[in-house]
Each structure stands twice: as structure tokens, then as C-alpha cells.
Scaffold this active site. Structure first.
Site, mmCIF file in Angstrom:
data_model
loop_
_atom_site.group_PDB
_atom_site.id
_atom_site.type_symbol
_atom_site.label_atom_id
_atom_site.label_comp_id
_atom_site.label_asym_id
_atom_site.label_seq_id
_atom_site.Cartn_x
_atom_site.Cartn_y
_atom_site.Cartn_z
ATOM 1 C CG ASP A 30 -7.469 -9.018 14.180
ATOM 2 O OD1 ASP A 30 -7.827 -8.884 15.365
ATOM 3 O OD2 ASP A 30 -7.336 -10.136 13.624
ATOM 4 C CG ASP A 89 -3.971 -8.292 16.530
ATOM 5 O OD1 ASP A 89 -3.252 -9.284 16.750
ATOM 6 O OD2 ASP A 89 -5.202 -8.291 16.710
ATOM 7 C CE LYS A 131 -3.391 -9.734 19.934
ATOM 8 N NZ LYS A 131 -4.087 -10.771 19.139
ATOM 9 C CD GLU A 168 -6.560 -14.174 16.725
ATOM 10 O OE1 GLU A 168 -7.179 -15.201 16.344
ATOM 11 O OE2 GLU A 168 -7.061 -13.041 16.754
ATOM 12 C CD GLU A 196 -10.083 -12.656 23.225
ATOM 13 O OE1 GLU A 196 -9.106 -12.482 22.461
ATOM 14 O OE2 GLU A 196 -11.241 -12.300 22.934
HETATM 15 O O1 KIV Z 1 -7.896 -7.578 17.774
HETATM 16 C C1 KIV Z 1 -7.960 -7.475 18.998
HETATM 17 O O2 KIV Z 1 -8.359 -6.450 19.562
HETATM 18 C C2 KIV Z 1 -7.546 -8.606 19.778
HETATM 19 C C3 KIV Z 1 -8.127 -8.695 21.137
HETATM 20 C C4 KIV Z 1 -9.421 -9.409 21.073
HETATM 21 C C5 KIV Z 1 -7.190 -9.336 22.047
HETATM 22 O O3 KIV Z 1 -6.839 -9.448 19.305
#
Ligand code: KIV
Length: 283
Positions: free
Chosen positions: A48, A87, A117, A119, A186
Site C-alpha cells: 500500500d 498488501d 499481508k 499490519e 520492519e
Molecule cells: O506497503 C508497503 O510497501 C509495506 C512495506 C513498508 C513493508 O508494507
């Protein structure tokens, strides 16, 4: 395209087993994905972060599900064999487990991603559990989680103090127990990354600025090629200055059009004299 085999979950775990580091980069578009396929990269994250790197926003928060699907599908078209991770953008999974499953499903059905993925730590373990139970491979993301940057006090290293490090380690355990096949760390201290990697039983630990002890590394493509003008984080080694190459090319274009040295005959198209004469007679 290339004749390499499709990267699968068993292949990634085999690399871990053989102590071969896994390679992972962000990517948001077809031509770059095509290059990554040639480079035999293992994994791509359609992050994202595209809200910042591709769309020019100050944070990742404005990325929408539709943005993510559009870019993930473009990446997939460029690379049939790399393991593509979609993401999950801000508020696509936080509201409820059901929202999380439905949006994770969109990455799989509409963009042919291999995994998603999201968070967050212990508090997001039920989202990971729901998504994995729906048959979708899921990756957790701990440490600096950009969607919560405001709550975390900015883009800072996380887990430097013992208590905050313990929280990250507990979250890693919770995400693995919830079924995450991988966790991205991260900007956590290298020793915390090492501890989490050693404790992981059936989970691939990936590092972004968290040191060498993880099972593999992730970088943001735009940082590693000098393509993001606002800032360059410490962990982003520049592997080539594409930004400079492109800027020089742009300046040269402006110069050559201005002094009429571009275009040359090999850059335009002609028509036969008889067709031209006939046209003249028609006008
Ligand atoms: O969105 C993204 O590129 C990420 C990275 C910061 C790991 O989540």
C-alpha cells in the site's frame, strides 16, 4: 517470459530449510514486474506504499482496495512465476474478521495473488486466523507498521526498549499460532529479529531494516533505485540510480526537441510518392 518454475509456499519453506535467504521487493506495475521475473526474484509485495511511491500521497492511508487490486493484477500480468503478495490497505481488515476475509479474497480472485499481508500484532491475530481458515495464505507485519505511524509517534525504530520488544515477540508468537506462514519485521533491532527468527517454528521471518538474521530480506523498490524524491530511509541501500538515469534522459529529450536534432528519419514514417501524389490530386 522466463522458463523458471512458479515460486510456491513449499519452495519458500525449502529455501528456509536450506538456509537460502528469500528475496522480496515491492512492485506496483507491469513493466517492473516483468524485470523482476527476469531477475528470478522470489517474492513481490504490492504494497500500500503505492499511495506514496506511485500516487504521491504523504502516507499509505489513502490507498484503496480498488487501487490495490488494479496494481496487483498488473503485477501478476508481468510475472506469472514470482510469489505475489497483496498488501491489505488501511481499513480493509481493521473493522472486522468478515471484512478482512472478503477483502483478502478479492486479492486472490481478482488479482491472482498468492497471499496477502496485513499490519498488526496480537490484536489482528483473529483476522489472520479467519483469512487462513478461508484458505488464503497470510503474512503478518510487526514493528514499524506504517498504517499506525501516527499512533507509533512517527516512522521510528520499534522495540528498542525491553517491554516494547517483548510485545513484538509475543505478537509474533500470536500471529504464527493464528496461522501466518510468514511475518515481516520492519525496523526492529537486529537482536529482536534474531530472537523471533530462532523462535519461529513454522513461520518465515522477513526483515525490512531489521538486520541479517531473518529468513529473507524486503526492500522498497523506489528506495533502492533512487525513484522516491521525499526521503531515503537508512535501510534502503541504493542498488542503482535509475532516477538519475531517467532525469538525464528527460533533459536530453528536452534539449534534442528544442534544438531539432530529434526526430531523425529513422524515427518517423513515410508514404510512397504515388500515394502522396494521388492524395494531392484529391485535395
Ligand atoms: O506497503 C508497503 O510497501 C509495506 C512495506 C513498508 C513493508 O508494507
Amino acid at each position: 517470459m522466463t522458463d523458471r518454475k512458479k515460486v510456491t509456499l513449499p519452495y519458500l519453506f525449502e529455501k528456509v530449510h536450506n538456509h537460502e535467504p528469500i528475496t522480496w521487493l515491492t512492485c506496483y506495475d507491469y513493466p517492473t514486474a516483468y524485470l523482476m521475473e527476469q531477475a528470478a526474484l522470489d517474492m513481490i509485495l504490492v504494497g500500500d506504499s503505492l499511495a506514496m511511491t506511485m500516487l504521491g500521497f504523504e502516507t499509505t492511508l489513502p490507498a484503496t482496495m480498488d487501487d490495490m487490486i488494479r496494481h496487483s493484477a498488473a503485477v501478476r500480468r508481468g510475472t506469472p512465476n514470482t510469489f505475489v503478495v497483496g498488501d491489505m490497505p488501511y481499513m480493509s481488515y481493521q473493522p472486522s474478521v468478515e471484512t478482512a476475509i472478503r477483502n483478502a479474497g478479492r486479492f486472490m480472485a481478482e488479482a491472482a495473488c498468492d497471499a496477502i499481508k496485513l499490519e498488526g500484532g496480537v490484536e489482528m491475530a483473529d483476522r489472520i486466523h479467519g483469512i487462513v481458515n478461508a484458505g488464503i495464505p497470510a503474512i503478518g507485519h510487526l514493528g514499524l507498521t506504517p498504517q499506525s505511524a501516527s499512533a507509533l509517534g512517527g516512522h521510528k525504530v520499534q522495540g528498542r526498549a525491553a517491554k516494547s520488544a517483548k510485545k513484538i515477540i509475543d505478537s509474533a508468537t500470536a500471529l504464527e499460532q493464528a496461522g501466518a506462514f510468514a511475518i515481516l519485521l520492519e525496523m526492529v533491532p537486529d537482536r529482536i529479529c534474531k530472537l523471533i527468527t530462532e523462535r519461529a517454528e513454522n513461520c518465515i521471518i522477513m526483515s525490512l531494516g531489521s538486520g541479517p538474521h531473518a529468513h529473507g530480506q524486503l526492500l522498497i523498490y523506489h528506495d533502492m533505485f533512487g525513484l522516491y524524491p521525499r526521503f531515503k530511509p537508512r535501510m534502503a541501500k541504493v542498488f542503482g540510480n535509475a532516477g538519475e538515469v531517467i532525469l538525464n534522459g528527460l533533459k536530453q529529450y528536452v534539449h534534442e526537441v528544442s534544438d531539432k536534432s530529434f526526430p531523425q528519419p529513422e524515427h518517423w514514417f513515410t508514404m510512397k510518392d504515388e500515394e502522396y501524389d494521388e492524395l494531392m490530386a484529391l485535395l
